[in-house]
Motif scaffolding. Structure first.
Motif: not given
Length: 233
Positions: A17-22
């Motif tokens: 996860d990065l910046f709240g996205s998969n």
């Protein structure tokens, strides 16, 4: 045999996860230039980190130096389904005061590379692909060989501009020196194992391998580091 790059991109694996996205990872190997190396990345259970989602990304496969010498996985930071015209999202998530990336990894003693690019790896485009006219940005990741987890901090100041393809197709060192890293242009991140280090020098056989050999880099976390956070957070 034609390298099925489009097929690789359409068959992504979702992990981390990065910046709240998969992140959705696809492979890009030396087969794009006629090589024989192959990535077989996969998702594994994470039994170490309580703060993880229970899964980790295993960047694994086989390097074949006969006619090639690299494997990589890439994840796009762009969201083609996002119709939001908010200018604050133009950099696909990176904060304007981002200064680096932090990874949690378990390696195999080899030296890998973390890569960032504008995501356009095709001919005539950018992104540091084999036929690119603009660089990807790369930093070496030395790893342990004792199955101990490492916290790796990659400051953006340590990134090297790198061009794919043959030496004859690359800009001169003087031209390369003119390129400056701009986090707002980043649309893709990735991991690579290559016979070349981020500065273009050979990756020694002690930290790369020779002939035909397997590799494995397990990643359980990837986070942005900004001027308002610390690399220890």
């Amino acid at each position: 045999m034609t390298y099925d790059r489009a097929g690789n991109i359409s068959n992504t694996l979702t992990a981390l996860d990065l910046f709240g996205s998969n992140l959705k990872w696809f492979r890009l190997d030396d087969g794009v230039m006629g090589g024989k190396s192959e990535t077989t990345h996969k998702i594994m259970n994470d039994d170490v980190n309580d703060d993880a989602d229970g899964k980790l990304l295993d960047f694994t496969g086989t390097i074949n130096t006969d006619g090639g010498g690299f494997c990589s996985i890439r994840a796009s930071l762009s969201d083609d389904d996002d119709d939001d015209d908010d200018d604050d999202n133009d950099n696909c998530g990176f904060s304007p005061n981002a200064i680096g990336i932090k990874l949690k990894i378990i390696g195999d003693g080899k030296t890998y590379k973390f890569i960032m690019s504008n995501g356009n790896t095709g001919g005539g485009g950018g992104g540091g692909g084999p036929f690119s006219r603009s660089p990807s940005w790369q930093c070496d990741i030395p790893t342990r060989d004792d199955n101990i987890e490492q916290d790796i901090y990659i400051p953006f100041t340590k990134l090297h501009p790198a061009f794919g393809g043959r030496s004859s197709s690359k800009p001169s060192p003087e031209v390369i020196a003119l390129y400056k890293f701009d986090v707002t242009t980043i649309r893709e991140i990735g991991l690579m194992l290559s016979l070349r280090l981020s500065d273009g020098s050979p990756n020694p056989k002690e930290t790369f391998g020779e002939g035909l050999f397997p590799f494995s880099l397990k990643v359980s976390s990837i986070k942005e580091v900004t001027t308002t956070t610390t690399k220890e957070e």
